[in-house]
Enzyme design. Structure first.
Site, mmCIF file in Angstrom:
data_model
loop_
_atom_site.group_PDB
_atom_site.id
_atom_site.type_symbol
_atom_site.label_atom_id
_atom_site.label_comp_id
_atom_site.label_asym_id
_atom_site.label_seq_id
_atom_site.Cartn_x
_atom_site.Cartn_y
_atom_site.Cartn_z
ATOM 1 N N HIS A 329 -31.103 -33.672 61.493
ATOM 2 C CA HIS A 329 -31.623 -33.146 60.295
ATOM 3 C C HIS A 329 -32.827 -34.190 59.767
ATOM 4 C CE1 HIS A 329 -29.673 -35.619 57.375
ATOM 5 N NE2 HIS A 329 -28.534 -35.424 58.119
ATOM 6 N N CYS A 348 -23.987 -38.310 60.689
ATOM 7 C CA CYS A 348 -25.156 -37.347 61.295
ATOM 8 C C CYS A 348 -26.439 -38.242 61.718
ATOM 9 C CB CYS A 348 -25.543 -36.111 60.265
ATOM 10 S SG CYS A 348 -24.375 -34.939 60.283
#
Length: 459
Positions: A329, A348
């Site tokens: 992301h 992440c």
């Protein structure tokens, strides 16, 4: 926004053009035909205890016993020659019982030769195809390699014996990725024992992955802090990354598939922040723009950060479902990409130039890949990305994502480099090479799946 290369075309998307919704042009060369991995002939001589690979969360051993096949002396000698030179592939000849094989060859054709040669060949197939490292030494490795089903040991042996091509058949099991050959070349030139061990370990890591990674894919090497977009084994563009901090939030190694690109994502704030840090109660007392608070029937609070430039996921998220809740992301904290040590997240992977990546994937993921459809997809992606509205664009063509961990390999400039072992994952692999070979190895890990919660507000 910097430009990027796709095929032979250099494409620049200035930030002003993005803001005005202009479309990137000439992004892709004509789509090449899809080439499936070559499979060995049907007609397995294996007895298999289970028909399909176990899920990645179970420590199940696939008990495969190759049937003993008939060997002539010439084929057995070819096998002995492969074993004698197997150090070139980073493996140890002693693992494959060369003395017992030579004794059986000297005795001539018969049951002893069939058994010795079949066993040595089968072990070579397993190590070249799957890697020598046992699963318990592959820390946070949650990839199930499909190659054991595509290149079944008994089938490979039958092919080698039918064609009298033992050496070529075994060599065909080596990883297709060009970086494996670079490491192999470095091993041939290196005399330092420590460096040789590290090269061998990283050659083996390539065997842990599928032999064929696909025509187009994303691959990120966690210790390098870089993401590559690859088409037909060519690096199209690279992006700096921010990965998990060492410890519980270290980024695991995965092989997943991008199913969609989410532009202008929302972020559901973890309860560790909503409740544990009191954010929910604070927002009830003093509402803040950009956050939506919902009170549940049991009194708990759900806090969702709305789309926008300050959203913790930035302006893009790749939808790649997996039990770890790991995804790639954007981030509003883009200054962190300038740091040398970028092991900063809660698992992440944050990606620089995320809008560029998202638009490119939206185009690559278009099944009808003609110049007209590519331009239409690019126009639509730019419009969506600048709309400020949550939008999920499905990826129709396969786009695998490989999250890997190589401590030696080619960097994004093509130079062979050693990378910091930021999670301490080298030691168990190196130790396994010093230990006897493990037979009947598990195909999947017994480690618990750790669902990573990327508490982005804390960094």
């Amino acid at each position: 926004m910097r430009g990027w290369v796709i095929g032979a075309a250099l494409v620049a998307i200035p930030s002003a053009a993005m803001a005005q919704g202009r479309t990137p042009e000439n992004l892709l060369p004509p789509e090449p035909p899809t080439v499936a991995p070559q499979k060995v002939p049907a007609g397995s001589d294996e007895v298999t205890a289970q028909a399909a690979p176990a899920p990645a969360t179970t420590a199940t051993v696939q008990a495969v016993t190759p049937m003993v096949q008939r060997w002539n002396v010439a084929d057995a000698r070819a096998l002995a020659a492969v074993i004698a030179g197997i150090e070139r592939e980073g493996l140890d000849p002693r693992d494959y019982k060369p003395q017992e094989l030579q004794a059986a060859i000297a005795a001539g054709p018969g049951a002893a030769l069939d058994e010795a040669a079949s066993r040595s060949f089968a072990w070579l197939v397993e190590d070249l195809r799957d890697g020598r490292t046992p699963m318990e030494a592959r820390k946070q490795w949650f990839v199930v390699d499909p190659d054991a089903d595509l290149y079944r040991t008994g089938d490979v042996m039958a092919q080698a014996l039918a064609s009298h091509s033992v050496a070529a058949t075994l060599a065909a099991l080596n990883p297709d990725h060009p970086d494996y050959e670079v490491l192999k070349g470095a091993l041939a030139e290196t005399r330092d024992a420590g460096q040789r061990k590290l090269i061998r370990a990283n050659m083996d890591r390539w065997r842990w992955l599928a032999k064929d990674l696909g025509n187009q894919y994303l691959i990120t090497n966690v210790p390098e802090y870089q993401l590559r977009l690859t088409v037909n084994d060519k690096i199209i563009s690279t992006y700096k990354t921010i990965v998990g901090k060492p410890g519980r939030t270290a980024t695991p190694q995965l092989a997943e598939t991008v199913e969609g690109v989410i532009f202008n994502p929302t972020w559901t704030v973890p309860q560790s922040i909503v409740k544990g840090e009191g954010l929910g109660a604070s927002l009830l007392r003093s509402p803040r723009a950009g956050y939506k608070v919902t009170k549940q029937a049991d009194g708990s609070l759900i806090v969702v950060q709305q789309p926008g430039p300050s959203n913790s996921l930035g302006l893009m998220k790749l939808d790649m479902p997996n039990p770890h809740a790991i995804f790639l992301h954007d981030t509003p904290s883009r200054n962190l990409f300038n740091q040398e040590n970028r092991a900063l997240s809660h698992g992440c992977i944050r990606t620089e130039r995320a809008q560029e990546l998202a638009i490119t994937l939206a185009i690559l993921g278009n099944l009808a890949n003609t110049p007209e459809t590519r331009k239409a997809a690019a126009d639509e992606a730019v419009a969506i990305s600048t709309s400020g509205k949550y939008t999920r664009v499905p990826i129709q063509k396969s786009m695998p994502v490989y999250i890997t961990y190589f401590t030696m390999g080619r960097d994004i400039n093509g130079q062979l480099r050693q990378f910091n072992d930021i999670y301490g994952r080298d030691a168990p692999v190196l130790a396994s090479f010093d230990a006897p070979r493990v037979a009947n190895r598990a195909r999947s890990t017994s480690e618990d799946v750790v669902e990573i919660v990327d508490d982005l507000q804390t960094t």
